[in-house]
Structures are given as structure tokens and as C-alpha cells.
Scaffold this active site. Structure first.
Site, PDB file in Angstrom:
ATOM      1  N   ASN A 108       1.036   1.482  23.323  1.00 56.22           N
ATOM      2  CA  ASN A 108       1.645   2.683  24.079  1.00 56.22           C
ATOM      3  C   ASN A 108       3.249   2.218  24.037  1.00 56.22           C
ATOM      4  O   ASN A 108       3.555   1.168  23.495  1.00 56.22           O
ATOM      5  CB  ASN A 108       0.995   3.130  25.227  1.00 56.22           C
ATOM      6  CG  ASN A 108       1.169   4.616  25.393  1.00 56.22           C
ATOM      7  OD1 ASN A 108       2.151   5.211  25.451  1.00 56.22           O
ATOM      8  ND2 ASN A 108      -0.093   5.460  25.407  1.00 56.22           N
ATOM      9  N   ARG A 109       3.657   2.578  25.233  1.00 56.19           N
ATOM     10  CA  ARG A 109       5.107   2.720  25.317  1.00 56.19           C
ATOM     11  C   ARG A 109       5.482   1.586  26.332  1.00 56.19           C
ATOM     12  O   ARG A 109       4.987   1.700  27.656  1.00 56.19           O
ATOM     13  CB  ARG A 109       5.825   4.084  25.652  1.00 56.19           C
ATOM     14  CG  ARG A 109       6.023   4.803  24.052  1.00 56.19           C
ATOM     15  CD  ARG A 109       6.334   6.447  24.595  1.00 56.19           C
ATOM     16  NE  ARG A 109       6.425   7.011  23.070  1.00 56.19           N
ATOM     17  CZ  ARG A 109       5.439   7.770  22.659  1.00 56.19           C
ATOM     18  NH1 ARG A 109       4.235   7.567  23.491  1.00 56.19           N
ATOM     19  NH2 ARG A 109       5.516   8.100  21.706  1.00 56.19           N
ATOM     20  N   HIS A 134       3.820   0.647  20.785  1.00 54.73           N
ATOM     21  CA  HIS A 134       2.938   0.060  20.247  1.00 54.73           C
ATOM     22  C   HIS A 134       3.196  -1.524  19.419  1.00 54.73           C
ATOM     23  O   HIS A 134       2.842  -2.087  18.514  1.00 54.73           O
ATOM     24  CB  HIS A 134       2.420   0.691  18.985  1.00 54.73           C
ATOM     25  CG  HIS A 134       1.591   2.002  19.185  1.00 54.73           C
ATOM     26  ND1 HIS A 134       0.895   2.061  20.494  1.00 54.73           N
ATOM     27  CD2 HIS A 134       1.588   3.383  18.634  1.00 54.73           C
ATOM     28  CE1 HIS A 134       0.427   3.228  20.621  1.00 54.73           C
ATOM     29  NE2 HIS A 134       0.700   4.006  19.692  1.00 54.73           N
ATOM     30  N   HIS A 205      -5.678   2.630  16.108  1.00 59.88           N
ATOM     31  CA  HIS A 205      -5.030   3.759  15.971  1.00 59.88           C
ATOM     32  C   HIS A 205      -5.439   4.762  14.659  1.00 59.88           C
ATOM     33  O   HIS A 205      -4.601   5.146  14.044  1.00 59.88           O
ATOM     34  CB  HIS A 205      -3.442   3.496  15.804  1.00 59.88           C
ATOM     35  CG  HIS A 205      -2.637   4.850  16.303  1.00 59.88           C
ATOM     36  ND1 HIS A 205      -2.652   6.002  16.059  1.00 59.88           N
ATOM     37  CD2 HIS A 205      -1.762   4.836  17.354  1.00 59.88           C
ATOM     38  CE1 HIS A 205      -1.698   6.697  16.660  1.00 59.88           C
ATOM     39  NE2 HIS A 205      -1.261   5.857  17.409  1.00 59.88           N
ATOM     40  N   GLU A 345      -6.897   7.242  21.906  1.00 60.83           N
ATOM     41  CA  GLU A 345      -6.774   5.788  21.733  1.00 60.83           C
ATOM     42  C   GLU A 345      -7.455   5.163  23.270  1.00 60.83           C
ATOM     43  O   GLU A 345      -6.748   5.507  24.123  1.00 60.83           O
ATOM     44  CB  GLU A 345      -5.661   5.394  21.602  1.00 60.83           C
ATOM     45  CG  GLU A 345      -4.848   6.118  20.171  1.00 60.83           C
ATOM     46  CD  GLU A 345      -3.399   6.257  20.320  1.00 60.83           C
ATOM     47  OE1 GLU A 345      -2.711   5.059  20.519  1.00 60.83           O
ATOM     48  OE2 GLU A 345      -2.970   7.275  20.359  1.00 60.83           O
TER      49      GLU A 345
END
Length: 380
Positions: A108-109, A134, A205, A345
């Protein structure tokens, strides 16, 4: 002389049988040679896993990617439910770089591509506007993993993420095991250790379409998520600092609904506008004992395929294929279009490094990061 034609016929029959046997050894029409390549000086390959009921999974060690995964419909017909490509070159040229891949060091971010650990600020290379996504451009998805062990239904992959890689501290040793068991469950086991305090949030993913890869919209899929709250985000998809109730919003999937049911609200709902639809983390409802639990289930009503997601993670990122634009052509020759796939995810929450209210993703020397996710298939 008369015996020659008989021998010739027998030879042709034998060759024909051999060819037929080879053609039927796998559901996937993939050529192993197309996955034999060298990326960053390391060799890539393709591995086919099978269980006793006829399910198959295709894995490449380039990015630890799930190339394909078959599942039966209510009539027993198998289809590949993963969006994938028929060669390493296909993955290298894909517009969507995370197809089927293992994600790390931090999934994720990470907001503004930086975080502070024990008073030291770490700056990360950006690959998603002002953020890192990611693990960065050279995250785990873009690495060639070692193949430690392969059996008929499992594969063990390893990777050493060196100190400083994509801005993260510590040498991180990672091991991921894929198992296709005889209960029609596809298991993902993650382990990691470090020689220096660091941060870890691993996930996978794959992009799914339960009607079959490249087989049209997923907006008719019925999705149920075991979550009372979701993570509200800003325009760059970084959390605003807290998880908010799903009740009364388009993010309420507690009782199950078609993915597309509330997408019309995107015209007025700021959260849907930020994600161009659904691209949000959900705060799951895990049991107090820390055991595996069902995070979500999803049904394709046309085929009857059902996928259940089990995990021990606190979060689940639901992405509705909003950035697919048809520029990627998959292994069956079909374009991967807008909202024709989804990702679910399992993870810790996005930007957990900078969100004091979120569960920690820190890992210390002497500790073992360990998590597990299962995709279970059945029909209805």
C-alpha cells in the site's frame, strides 16, 4: 517389407498419444520456454501446481507472481480466474506493473514517501504521485525470487531485501510459500526476519475475475466484507487518520451486494471520487484469539464460483479495477478493461508508518514476521 507400414502406423500412434498426453498435462496453454529469461542477472521460470480435484496454479519466480489459477463453476467447468500474461516479456511490458505479484517491503501507500523510525527519518523513492506505493518501483514485484523447494502442489520462494533497498533499513530475509491444497484452497504463507529494526507489510496482488480472466465486468459480482469501518483517504489515497463507519455509505458490504450497486454515488461521494471508485482499506473484525477468520467472500452469480478470503491480518484493501484501460492484453488474447477485475489484498493498514492510531508494522531483530492468507473456492 509388409511389416514396415504396420511399424510406421504404430510409431505415428505412439507419437500421437504422446502429443495428446503432453497437451493435457495442464489446463494452462503456457509455454515454459516463454518464462525462461534473465532479469537483473537472475533466471526466471514457470511452475505449475496441482491438487487432487483438478485445480491448478501457475507461478513464476519473477515477482513471485500468480500467473493463473483455475476454479470450477457450478457445472464443473474450469476457468482461469486470474489476469495474467503468457510470458515474462508480457509482465515486463505491462502497463499495470503489479499483476499477480508479491508486494513489499511495505504494501500500500507511504505518505510523502517518508517515515521516522527510532528518531531517524527515512526517505523513500516515489512512484505514485507524492507517495510510495507497494514498496517502490523496485519493490518485491520487480525482483527475481529464489526457488527453494517445489512439490506437486507447493512452491517456496525466497528473497533477500538488502539494507537500503528502496529506502528501507535492515537486511530482510523473506520466505513465501504457495500451497494448493486438496480442499480447493490456495494458501499463501509469509515469513520474514531482519538484522536491524525495520518495517514490513507483505501482501499479494492478484487481479481476479470469477467469470474467467478477460470475461467482462466484475460489477455484478456479489461482495461481502467483514468490516464495520473503512479507511477514509485524501485525494492521493493517503489515510486521513482514522477509520470511519461503513453504515450509510457506499462502503457498506457487511451483508453482501453487487460491486456496482452504489458506484453511481461517485458523482457526489468524495471517497469514491478519490479512488475513481473503490480503492480503499477496510478495518476487519478479527476474533480475539488471533486465529484465521473470513475477511470477505465474493460470488459470480453467472458461473456460481465463490471465493472466500481468510486471513489473520487487520485490513483488506478492495480495489475495483478502476485504473485498467484495455492497454494490457492477457494470456488469452483479451484486453483487460476498466472494472473487469478486482483485488482483495490482506494487509496492515495503509501508511501505518505515519499513522499513530494504526497497528504497527515494525519488526525487530530476533522476531519473525509471520502471516497467512487463504483463497478458498467453492460453488453456489
Amino acid at each position: 517389407m509388409k511389416s514396415l507400414p504396420i511399424i510406421t502406423v504404430a510409431v505415428f500412434v505412439l507419437i500421437g498419444c504422446t502429443q495428446k498426453k503432453q497437451e493435457n498435462t495442464s489446463f494452462f496453454k503456457l509455454n515454459t520456454a516463454d518464462f525462461k529469461s534473465t532479469v537483473k542477472g537472475k533466471e526466471t521460470g514457470l511452475y505449475i501446481l496441482k491438487n487432487s480435484s483438478g485445480m491448478e496454479a501457475a507461478i513464476t519466480n519473477y515477482g513471485g507472481r500468480i500467473v493463473g489459477l483455475t476454479a470450477a463453476d457450478r457445472d464443473g467447468e474450469m476457468k482461469d480466474v486470474i489476469l495474467g500474461f503468457n510470458s515474462i516479456e508480457g509482465y515486463l511490458k505491462a502497463n499495470e506493473v503489479f499483476h499477480g505479484a508479491l508486494i513489499g517491503r511495505v504494501g500500500n501507500r507511504v505518505g510523502n514517501g517518508k517515515f521516522t523510525l527510532d528518531g531517524v527519518e527515512y526517505k523513500l523513492p516515489l512512484n505514485n504521485g507524492p507517495n510510495q506505493l507497494h514498496g517502490g518501483v523496485d519493490g518485491f514485484h520487480n525482483q527475481v525470487w529464489g526457488v527453494k523447494k517445489v512439490t506437486a502442489n507447493s512452491i517456496v520462494l525466497t528473497y533477500l531485501s538488502k539494507d537500503g533497498e528502496m529506502g528501507y533499513p535492515g537486511n530482510l530475509s523473506v520466505e513465501v510459500t504457495y500451497v494448493l491444497n486438496d480442499k480447493n484452497e490456495f494458501e499463501l504463507h509469509y515469513k520474514a526476519t531482519t538484522d536491524e529494526k525495520t518495517v514490513v507489510n507483505l501482501t499479494s496482488h492478484p487481479f481476479f475475475n470469477l467469470a474467467g480472466e478477460g470475461n467482462g465486468t466484475i460489477n455484478n459480482h456479489i461482495l461481502k466484507i467483514n468490516a464495520e469501518k473503512y479507511t477514509a483517504v485524501d485525494s492521493t489515497l493517503i489515510p486521513l487518520g482514522e477509520n470511519v463507519p461503513v453504515v450509510g455509505t457506499p462502503f457498506d458490504f457487511r451483508n453482501g451486494k453487487a460491486i456496482g450497486q452504489d458506484l453511481g454515488a461517485q458523482k457526489t461521494n468524495a471517497q469514491l471520487q478519490h479512488g475513481l471508485g473503490y480503492d480503499h482499506n477496510f478495518e476487519l473484525n478479527p476474533p480475539a484469539n488471533g486465529e484465521m477468520f473470513m475477511a470477505a467472500s465474493i460470488l459470480d452469480p453467472e458461473s456460481g464460483r465463490v471465493m472466500e478470503i481468510y486471513t489473520i491480518e487487520p485490513g483488506l484493501q478492495f480495489y475495483g479495477g478502476n485504473f485498467m484501460d484495455g492497454s494490457d492484453i492477457g494470456n488469452s488474447g483479451k484486453a483487460y478493461e476498466f472494472r473487469e477485475s478486482f483485488a482483495l489484498e490482506t494487509q496492515h493498514f495503509p501508511d501505518a508508518l505515519n499513522q499513530p492510531n494504526f497497528p504497527s508494522i515494525e519488526l525487530n531483530p530476533g522476531e519473525t514476521y509471520s502471516t497467512k492468507t487463504i483463497y478458498a473456492f467453492k460453488t453456489k
